[in-house]
Design a protein around this motif. Structure first.
Motif, PDB file in Angstrom:
ATOM      1  N   THR A 118       0.847  -1.187   0.000  1.00 15.51           N
ATOM      2  CA  THR A 118       0.000   0.000   0.000  1.00 15.51           C
ATOM      3  C   THR A 118       0.885   1.241   0.000  1.00 15.51           C
ATOM      4  O   THR A 118       1.909   1.278   0.682  1.00 15.51           O
ATOM      5  CB  THR A 118      -0.909  -0.001   1.243  1.00 15.51           C
ATOM      6  N   GLU A 155      -1.966  -1.122  -3.664  1.00 18.15           N
ATOM      7  CA  GLU A 155      -3.062  -0.174  -3.467  1.00 18.15           C
ATOM      8  C   GLU A 155      -2.462   1.219  -3.323  1.00 18.15           C
ATOM      9  O   GLU A 155      -1.716   1.489  -2.380  1.00 18.15           O
ATOM     10  CB  GLU A 155      -3.860  -0.533  -2.212  1.00 18.15           C
ATOM     11  N   ARG A 191      -5.541  -0.052  -9.232  1.00 17.80           N
ATOM     12  CA  ARG A 191      -5.867  -0.017  -7.803  1.00 17.80           C
ATOM     13  C   ARG A 191      -5.439   1.345  -7.252  1.00 17.80           C
ATOM     14  O   ARG A 191      -4.449   1.473  -6.537  1.00 17.80           O
ATOM     15  CB  ARG A 191      -5.153  -1.151  -7.073  1.00 17.80           C
ATOM     16  N   HIS A 193      -6.906   5.138  -5.485  1.00 21.75           N
ATOM     17  CA  HIS A 193      -8.017   5.655  -4.697  1.00 21.75           C
ATOM     18  C   HIS A 193      -7.751   7.108  -4.301  1.00 21.75           C
ATOM     19  O   HIS A 193      -6.642   7.469  -3.922  1.00 21.75           O
ATOM     20  CB  HIS A 193      -8.207   4.819  -3.431  1.00 21.75           C
ATOM     21  N   VAL A 231     -10.895   0.259   1.878  1.00 27.15           N
ATOM     22  CA  VAL A 231     -10.435  -0.551   0.745  1.00 27.15           C
ATOM     23  C   VAL A 231      -9.995  -1.932   1.232  1.00 27.15           C
ATOM     24  O   VAL A 231      -8.940  -2.055   1.861  1.00 27.15           O
ATOM     25  CB  VAL A 231      -9.276   0.137  -0.002  1.00 27.15           C
ATOM     26  N   SER A 234      -6.075  -3.458   1.660  1.00 22.71           N
ATOM     27  CA  SER A 234      -5.004  -2.474   1.804  1.00 22.71           C
ATOM     28  C   SER A 234      -4.253  -2.633   3.113  1.00 22.71           C
ATOM     29  O   SER A 234      -3.100  -2.212   3.244  1.00 22.71           O
ATOM     30  CB  SER A 234      -5.562  -1.047   1.707  1.00 22.71           C
ATOM     31  N   PRO A 240      -7.632  -7.252  -2.331  1.00 23.77           N
ATOM     32  CA  PRO A 240      -8.325  -6.023  -2.710  1.00 23.77           C
ATOM     33  C   PRO A 240      -9.227  -6.246  -3.903  1.00 23.77           C
ATOM     34  O   PRO A 240      -8.862  -6.935  -4.840  1.00 23.77           O
ATOM     35  CB  PRO A 240      -7.175  -5.053  -3.039  1.00 23.77           C
ATOM     36  N   ARG A 243     -11.487  -2.102  -7.462  1.00 20.11           N
ATOM     37  CA  ARG A 243     -10.681  -1.532  -8.530  1.00 20.11           C
ATOM     38  C   ARG A 243     -11.363  -0.320  -9.166  1.00 20.11           C
ATOM     39  O   ARG A 243     -10.693   0.530  -9.733  1.00 20.11           O
ATOM     40  CB  ARG A 243     -10.412  -2.578  -9.605  1.00 20.11           C
TER      41      ARG A 243
END
Length: 248
Positions: A118, A155, A191, A193, A231, A234, A240, A243
């Motif tokens: 992550t 992530e 992936r 965010h 998420v 993560s 995960p 997406r």
């Protein structure tokens, strides 16, 4: 009597086999639990705000404490290390004064060296001072593309940058481009965010007009933590799956 002795001998043999195989099964189960509980490698990535200018450790201190209290096994990773005693893991990739381009120039090496699961990316503040703040969104997009291409299973949480006491219009213009950049990548299956960090802080949360004070960093930690929890995967556990969510 001979028959009784024979039966007794058979029972002893069966019991010995059970004892012999029981530790093996138990060890395998313990090894499985150990593998599941392996710390998740998290890379705090950015500039002096990630480093923790004004407040040693910055948001990483409170974020670490929240992760610990939540029962999450995390390993902060990076080539830099600093922070107070209450920060259990001081590693990070926060480089004071660095721009998006400088992070971009070094990210390949960091990804291969530390293989983060992550990434927490807060970058762009120093680009607001330079000669081309208008080009910052394109540079950020290129950095995101590099990370997602090199580490597609990582992530990546991309934050809007925190307020500045000056050039607020420039910051707002930059931040306004980030949701679209993130969403387009998420829609394509990356992936990645969005984390709205700008709205988490006000000017009163800045120590010097640029860097957060202790309250500001604590607010950043809360926003990061909420994003991580939103998420699956993560912070470990389930793989995960979000997406196309795009936002955190």
């Amino acid at each position: 009597m001979a028959r009784i002795r024979h039966v007794f001998s058979c029972l002893i043999a069966v019991a010995a086999l059970i004892v012999a195989f029981a530790p093996t099964a138990g060890t395998a189960h313990a090894d499985s639990r150990s593998a599941d509980a392996a710390p998740v490698r998290v890379m705090p990535l950015g500039d002096s705000i990630t480093d923790g200018f004004n407040v040693p450790g910055g948001y990483r201190v409170d974020l670490w404490q929240k992760l610990l209290a939540g029962g999450h096994e995390v390993d902060f990773v990076g080539s830099m290390a600093n922070g107070p005693g209450e920060l259990g893991d001081r590693d990070h990739e926060g480089h004071s004064g660095w721009t998006i381009a400088q992070i971009d120039q070094n990210i390949d090496n960091w990804l291969s060296t530390y293989t983060p699961r992550t990434i927490l990316l807060h970058i762009g503040t120093n680009d607001m001072y330079g000669g081309d703040p208008g080009g910052a969104p394109a540079r950020l997009a290129a950095l995101i593309d590099r990370i997602t291409a090199r580490a597609p299973d990582t992530e990546l949480f991309v934050a809007t940058i925190v307020p500045l006491s000056f050039s607020d219009g420039t910051v707002r213009a930059f931040n306004a481009e980030i949701p679209g950049i993130v969403q387009s990548r998420a829609d394509a299956g990356a992936r990645v965010h969005l984390v709205d960090m700008y709205s988490a802080l006000s000017l009163s949360d800045l120590a010097d007009g640029v860097h957060p004070n202790a309250t500001g960093y604590s607010k950043m930690a809360t926003r990061w933590y909420e994003a991580l929890l939103s998420v699956p995967g993560s912070l470990g556990g389930a793989e995960p799956a979000a997406r196309t969510a795009g936002r955190s």
